[in-house]
Design an enzyme around this catalytic site. Structure first.
Site, PDB file in Angstrom:
ATOM      1  CD  GLN B 126      -2.418   1.316   2.757  1.00  0.00           C
ATOM      2  OE1 GLN B 126      -1.873   0.805   3.739  1.00  0.00           O
ATOM      3  NE2 GLN B 126      -3.536   1.992   2.852  1.00  0.00           N
ATOM      4  N   GLY B 127       0.776   2.050  -1.057  1.00  0.00           N
ATOM      5  CA  GLY B 127       1.563   3.278  -1.146  1.00  0.00           C
ATOM      6  C   GLY B 127       0.711   4.520  -0.988  1.00  0.00           C
ATOM      7  CE1 TYR B 128      -4.003   3.840  -0.640  1.00  0.00           C
ATOM      8  CE2 TYR B 128      -5.106   4.482   1.376  1.00  0.00           C
ATOM      9  CZ  TYR B 128      -5.140   3.858   0.162  1.00  0.00           C
ATOM     10  OH  TYR B 128      -6.299   3.260  -0.252  1.00  0.00           O
ATOM     11  CB  SER B 129       2.159   7.195   4.473  1.00  0.00           C
ATOM     12  OG  SER B 129       1.039   6.649   5.104  1.00  0.00           O
ATOM     13  CD  GLU B 244     -13.377  -6.515   7.020  1.00  0.00           C
ATOM     14  OE1 GLU B 244     -14.611  -6.441   7.214  1.00  0.00           O
ATOM     15  OE2 GLU B 244     -12.635  -7.172   7.740  1.00  0.00           O
ATOM     16  CB  SER B 377      -2.912   8.614  14.472  1.00  0.00           C
ATOM     17  OG  SER B 377      -3.607   9.849  14.511  1.00  0.00           O
ATOM     18  CG  ASN B 378      -5.846   5.161  18.455  1.00  0.00           C
ATOM     19  OD1 ASN B 378      -5.931   4.617  17.338  1.00  0.00           O
ATOM     20  ND2 ASN B 378      -5.836   4.461  19.573  1.00  0.00           N
ATOM     21  CD  GLU B 379      -3.115  10.735  18.730  1.00  0.00           C
ATOM     22  OE1 GLU B 379      -2.735  10.149  17.691  1.00  0.00           O
ATOM     23  OE2 GLU B 379      -2.881  10.304  19.875  1.00  0.00           O
TER      24      GLU B 379
HETATM   25  C1  LIG Z   1       4.575   0.305  11.324  1.00  0.00           C
HETATM   26  C2  LIG Z   1       3.845   1.183  10.357  1.00  0.00           C
HETATM   27  C3  LIG Z   1       3.343   0.637   9.191  1.00  0.00           C
HETATM   28  C4  LIG Z   1       2.712   1.438   8.244  1.00  0.00           C
HETATM   29  N1  LIG Z   1       2.301   0.887   7.059  1.00  0.00           N
HETATM   30  C5  LIG Z   1       1.835   1.704   6.065  1.00  0.00           C
HETATM   31  C6  LIG Z   1       1.578   1.201   4.759  1.00  0.00           C
HETATM   32  O1  LIG Z   1       1.723  -0.006   4.487  1.00  0.00           O
HETATM   33  N2  LIG Z   1       1.197   2.057   3.793  1.00  0.00           N
HETATM   34  C7  LIG Z   1       1.003   3.387   4.050  1.00  0.00           C
HETATM   35  O2  LIG Z   1       0.623   4.102   3.138  1.00  0.00           O
HETATM   36  N3  LIG Z   1       1.227   3.910   5.287  1.00  0.00           N
HETATM   37  C8  LIG Z   1       1.639   3.101   6.290  1.00  0.00           C
HETATM   38  N4  LIG Z   1       1.917   3.637   7.548  1.00  0.00           N
HETATM   39  C9  LIG Z   1       1.847   5.077   7.746  1.00  0.00           C
HETATM   40  C10 LIG Z   1       0.773   5.533   8.734  1.00  0.00           C
HETATM   41  O3  LIG Z   1      -0.471   5.500   8.140  1.00  0.00           O
HETATM   42  C11 LIG Z   1       1.160   6.946   9.218  1.00  0.00           C
HETATM   43  O4  LIG Z   1       2.271   6.797  10.070  1.00  0.00           O
HETATM   44  C12 LIG Z   1       0.047   7.634   9.951  1.00  0.00           C
HETATM   45  O5  LIG Z   1      -0.923   8.047   9.056  1.00  0.00           O
HETATM   46  C13 LIG Z   1       0.528   8.854  10.754  1.00  0.00           C
HETATM   47  O6  LIG Z   1       1.253   9.738   9.943  1.00  0.00           O
HETATM   48  P1  LIG Z   1       2.685  10.292  10.376  1.00  0.00           P
HETATM   49  O7  LIG Z   1       3.495   9.140  10.793  1.00  0.00           O
HETATM   50  O8  LIG Z   1       3.178  11.139   9.306  1.00  0.00           O
HETATM   51  O9  LIG Z   1       2.412  11.155  11.673  1.00  0.00           O
HETATM   52  P2  LIG Z   1       1.876  12.667  11.714  1.00  0.00           P
HETATM   53  O10 LIG Z   1       0.697  12.792  10.837  1.00  0.00           O
HETATM   54  O11 LIG Z   1       2.987  13.587  11.529  1.00  0.00           O
HETATM   55  O12 LIG Z   1       1.359  12.742  13.205  1.00  0.00           O
HETATM   56  C14 LIG Z   1       2.187  12.987  14.328  1.00  0.00           C
HETATM   57  C15 LIG Z   1       1.298  13.040  15.553  1.00  0.00           C
HETATM   58  O13 LIG Z   1       0.398  14.135  15.455  1.00  0.00           O
HETATM   59  C16 LIG Z   1      -0.934  13.691  15.596  1.00  0.00           C
HETATM   60  N5  LIG Z   1      -1.809  14.532  14.787  1.00  0.00           N
HETATM   61  C17 LIG Z   1      -1.691  14.819  13.475  1.00  0.00           C
HETATM   62  N6  LIG Z   1      -2.705  15.609  13.079  1.00  0.00           N
HETATM   63  C18 LIG Z   1      -3.472  15.828  14.175  1.00  0.00           C
HETATM   64  C19 LIG Z   1      -4.680  16.566  14.404  1.00  0.00           C
HETATM   65  N7  LIG Z   1      -5.288  17.230  13.442  1.00  0.00           N
HETATM   66  N8  LIG Z   1      -5.191  16.566  15.664  1.00  0.00           N
HETATM   67  C20 LIG Z   1      -4.583  15.874  16.675  1.00  0.00           C
HETATM   68  N9  LIG Z   1      -3.449  15.175  16.490  1.00  0.00           N
HETATM   69  C21 LIG Z   1      -2.913  15.144  15.259  1.00  0.00           C
HETATM   70  C22 LIG Z   1      -0.890  12.267  15.138  1.00  0.00           C
HETATM   71  O14 LIG Z   1      -1.980  11.521  15.643  1.00  0.00           O
HETATM   72  C23 LIG Z   1       0.426  11.806  15.703  1.00  0.00           C
HETATM   73  O15 LIG Z   1       0.286  11.493  17.055  1.00  0.00           O
HETATM   74  C24 LIG Z   1       2.531   2.822   8.506  1.00  0.00           C
HETATM   75  C25 LIG Z   1       3.022   3.368   9.705  1.00  0.00           C
HETATM   76  C26 LIG Z   1       3.673   2.573  10.623  1.00  0.00           C
HETATM   77  C27 LIG Z   1       4.201   3.208  11.881  1.00  0.00           C
END
Ligand SMILES: Cc1cc2nc3c(=O)[nH]c(=O)nc-3n(C[C@H](O)[C@H](O)[C@H](O)COP(=O)(O)OP(=O)(O)OC[C@H]3O[C@@H](n4cnc5c(N)ncnc54)[C@H](O)[C@@H]3O)c2cc1C
Lengths: 354, 392
Positions: B126-129, B244, B377-379
């Site tokens: 999955q290439g989203y992030s 799902e 994320s849970n936030e």
């Molecule tokens: C082990 C692992 C596997 C993963 N696998 C995949 C994958 O296969 N494919 C893929 O596409 N992605 C994947 N991800 C990426 C994952 O979806 C992102 O890490 C996630 O969306 C959070 O983004 P970020 O890490 O950039 O954190 P950030 O978005 O920078 O967030 C940092 C912190 O700020 C909080 N935050 C951000 N915005 C807000 C807000 N508006 N209000 C309150 N709090 C906020 C967040 O909750 C977090 O605590 C994976 C991540 C991990 C750690």
């Protein structure tokens, strides 16, 4: 009341902080911390030269410190610098050698030419001395488990029961044992020490009080280390929240995150306070109670800070590359050393209701 | 109200249980129990075993090679799978891309891609992030520019789970910079062996390797690989997020992890007594157990159709991950200092500092901190619920 450290303590704290900041960056630290022999002899020698080991023992015993505050000042900086050297092991060994007038060993350890470790816990026996099964004598047999610093020790101080039903302290040459060394998950070394009819020198046939005092000094050290780590994590989280942009603004602007940073900052101040209190009680009658209270609170605060620091960093907080994840691991795992939060609670409740 | 499963559902449960008993290789069950990493072959083997009964793609309809299960059946399957210590199915192909194609794909895409997911020919990731687009996924920058019958892709994806095993990657890419950021995103399928793609490993804090960075430099992809319309990618991504919901709470995982924890507590001692008899530790275990009992009903209740879509899956995700992480935390703490050794081969093999099924407990605890970060994320889940509470 005066909450300032003495000039001497400030000096040692400053020089240790500077040394670790310059000599011990995260990449280098991880190389030492996870690759055999899990510590760096040249760094150890330099730390000894800085006087870090001498600060852990009183003047009467050959050092130039030895108070609770000396210990906490040193370990707070070791925490801030995430030092993986076997300082905890040598602190406890130094206190025991000093308690039993073994000045040759004290001098050797302070000078950096020798290292020792305390081999006390056994499988399923890591809370109180009462749990220990190994029996003492000229020869010792059995296994001591998760011996911190056992990977790099020349001498092992082994705790075993005497025929008179007391707790004896024995010295064993590490070279005479089967020492199975490994890295800990948060870095730094430990070992399984297997004794098989191994020659042992009796240091004391009634050492329980001294061992408990040394363990409490170790617990205090872990608490202070945690405070250094927590300060570091709070600063990194704060900086990261201000720097990381999502939704077109720094994530520091989201109140949900602001309040959580505030909450854990409050816990850090509580942690600092209870470590100050415990440091002042290291030589007091009610030492055990104060140390157990401190370590219980530190365990709870540490879990909160470590988990929040990872969470608030998002994915980056989960990576090996990024130093704060190692701080969070150390903060989490030090709770398991020398009795965890729950275990300290058992001690506090026993002592309070005694 | 009737909280009992129907006789048909109980019969289904028995059938699943028997199948797992007969077909789950002992070696895989041991890996699950001991928290060890799976090889690519392990996972392919397990997928193939499930597909002998068409049970691999739990949400797919029968005509496309799925079992055609309803939500309750999927719940029962997940519970039995966990109790048997069977591996989870890697979700990217069967759980994510499959449903997307079933809803948005062309007939040709369905006909060519779906069978290759089921028979294991293609491993999808999955290439989203992206480095700059995590929670704020809509700000993604990886660019796809139309060039004749192709798109040319430039940019970077990150956190790509198990990309090291993948043959293909489905990506969200920017196809327009006009209007709102959400309106310029497309969903496209890319062969990982296309020239210009480079994959680099990211090591996680506990030492494991499961995520990657993926770099795209002038990667040429046929325009026929677009799913849905150009600039419809955000709609597709949102569909998937709420599609799902059965597994999101991880009830099966938690149930099994709690059983392991309780049996571990019987083996270990604290102050001369079994940990299982220590009220301080066991009060924490018992509270999680109570939470999980409620979660089981919350999950079934919401699956049976109560509550709004977004809120439901967000609630299940938050509470479910909190419970899973709490169990991981206790499983680590149960060990005391025996949790400390880094789980190297030596430690796992010869040293036996901790019981073998628990030697990875600290590593699992650290690794599962991801549960509250990924998949929104849970936030972010709380923000979704907040929005629906006040504006829904
Ligand atoms: C082990 C692992 C596997 C993963 N696998 C995949 C994958 O296969 N494919 C893929 O596409 N992605 C994947 N991800 C990426 C994952 O979806 C992102 O890490 C996630 O969306 C959070 O983004 P970020 O890490 O950039 O954190 P950030 O978005 O920078 O967030 C940092 C912190 O700020 C909080 N935050 C951000 N915005 C807000 C807000 N508006 N209000 C309150 N709090 C906020 C967040 O909750 C977090 O605590 C994976 C991540 C991990 C750690």
């Amino acid at each position: 009341m005066d909450f300032n450290h003495t000039e001497d303590r400030r000096m040692i704290s400053d020089s240790l902080r500077r040394y670790l900041a310059e000599q011990y960056d995260n990449e280098y630290r991880n190389k030492i911390a996870y690759e055999a022999p899990y510590h760096d002899a040249s760094k150890w020698a330099e730390l000894a030269e800085l006087g870090i080991l001498g600060a852990l023992v009183s003047e009467a015993d050959g050092g130039f410190g030895g108070d609770g505050f000396d210990i906490s000042v040193v370990f707070e900086e070791l925490g801030r610098g995430l030092c993986a050297e076997p300082m905890l092991a040598n602190l406890m060994a130094l206190r025991l050698y000093a308690a039993f007038g073994q000045s040759e060993r004290v001098d050797g350890i302070i000078g950096g030419s020798e290292r020792a470790a305390l081999a006390v816990w056994e499988t399923d026996a890591f809370s109180t001395l009462d749990d220990i099964a190994m029996t003492g004598g000229d020869k010792l047999s059995g296994r001591k488990t998760v011996v911190y610093g056992g990977n790099s020790a020349d001498h092992l101080l082994v705790v075993a029961r005497t025929a008179a039903g007391k707790f004896g302290l024995y010295e064993v040459a590490a070279a005479d044992t089967e020492t199975l060394s490994y890295a800990m998950i948060d870095g730094g070394g430990a070992a399984e020490i297997v004794l098989d009819n191994t020659s042992a020198k009796l240091i004391s046939d009634d050492a329980a009080d001294a061992i408990n005092a040394a363990l409490d000094a170790g617990r205090l050290a872990l608490c202070a280390e945690a405070v250094g780590i927590m300060d570091m994590l709070r600063d990194t989280v704060k900086d990261y929240l201000m720097q990381r942009q999502q939704f077109g603004r720094p994530i520091a602007m989201f109140q949900a995150l602001q309040h959580r940073l505030v909450d854990f900052s409050i816990e850090i101040e509580q942690a600092r306070s209870i470590v100050i209190l415990a440091s002042s009680k290291l030589d007091a009658k009610d030492r055990a109670l104060h140390i157990a209270r401190a370590k219980n609170l530190i365990g709870r605060a540490g879990k909160l800070v470590a988990e929040e620091a990872i969470q608030m960093h998002g994915g980056i907080g989960m990576t090996w590359e990024y130093a704060p994840s190692h701080y969070a691991k150390r903060l989490t795992m030090l709770d398991a050393q020398l009795g965890d939060t729950e275990d300290q609670l058992r001690t506090v409740m026993e002592l309070e209701h005694a | 109200m009737d909280l009992n499963f129907t006789p048909e559902e109980e019969a289904f449960r028995a059938e699943v249980r028997q199948f797992l008993k007969d077909n789950l290789p002992e070696e895989l069950a041991t890996k699950v129990r001991n928290g060890l990493e799976f090889t690519k072959q392990d996972i392919e083997q397990w997928h193939a075993i499930l597909q002998t009964r068409n049970w691999l793609a739990a949400t797919w309809p029968v005509e496309h090679g799925g079992p055609g299960w309803n939500a309750t059946q999927r719940h029962i399957f997940d519970e039995e799978r966990s109790l048997a210590n069977a591996p989870t199915v890697v979700p990217f192909g069967v759980g994510m891309l499959g449903p997307v194609l079933l809803k948005f794909g062309t007939e040709e895409q369905k006909a060519t891609i779906l069978p290759r997911i089921l028979d294991g020919t293609d491993w999808w990731c999955q290439g989203y992030s992206e480095p700059g687009a995590g929670s704020d996924l809509a700000s993604l920058k990886t660019r796809a520019i139309r060039d004749g019958d192709d798109y040319i892709i430039n940019g970077q994806k990150t956190w790509t789970t198990l990309g090291q095993h993948a043959d293909k990657i489905f990506c969200l890419v920017r196809t327009s910079t006009e209007g709102k950021p959400q309106e310029g995103i497309s969903f496209i399928l890319v062969d990982i062996n296309t020239p210009g793609i480079e994959m680099r490993p990211i090591r996680l804090l506990e030492g494991g390797y499961e995520v990657n960075e993926v770099f795209f430099t002038d990667v040429r992809v046929p325009a026929a690989n677009l799913v849905g319309e150009e600039n419809q990618g955000w709609t597709i991504a949102k569909y998937l997020l709420t599609h799902e919901r059965t597994g999101i709470a991880g009830v099966g995982y938690s149930t099994q992890a709690l059983i392991e924890l309780k049996s571990l507590a019987k083996k270990l001692k604290r102050r001369g007594k079994p940990l299982a008899e220590d009220p301080i530790f066991m009060s924490k275990v018992t509270e999680v157990e109570i939470d999980l009992e409620a979660m089981r009903i919350t999950n079934l209740r919401m699956l049976s159709g109560g509550g709004a879509m977004g809120t439901v899956s967000s609630m299940l995700k938050i509470k479910g991950t909190v419970i899973r992480q709490a169990i991981n935390d206790l499983a680590r703490r149960a060990l005391g200092p025996a949790a400390c050794p880094f789980p190297s081969e030596d430690v796992l093999g010869n040293l036996a500092v901790a019981p073998p099924e628990a030697a990875n407990n600290a590593a699992s605890y650290f690794n599962n901190r991801k549960l509250s970060i990924f998949g929104g994320s849970n936030e972010i889940q709380r923000n979704i619920i907040t929005k629906e509470l006040f504006m829904g």
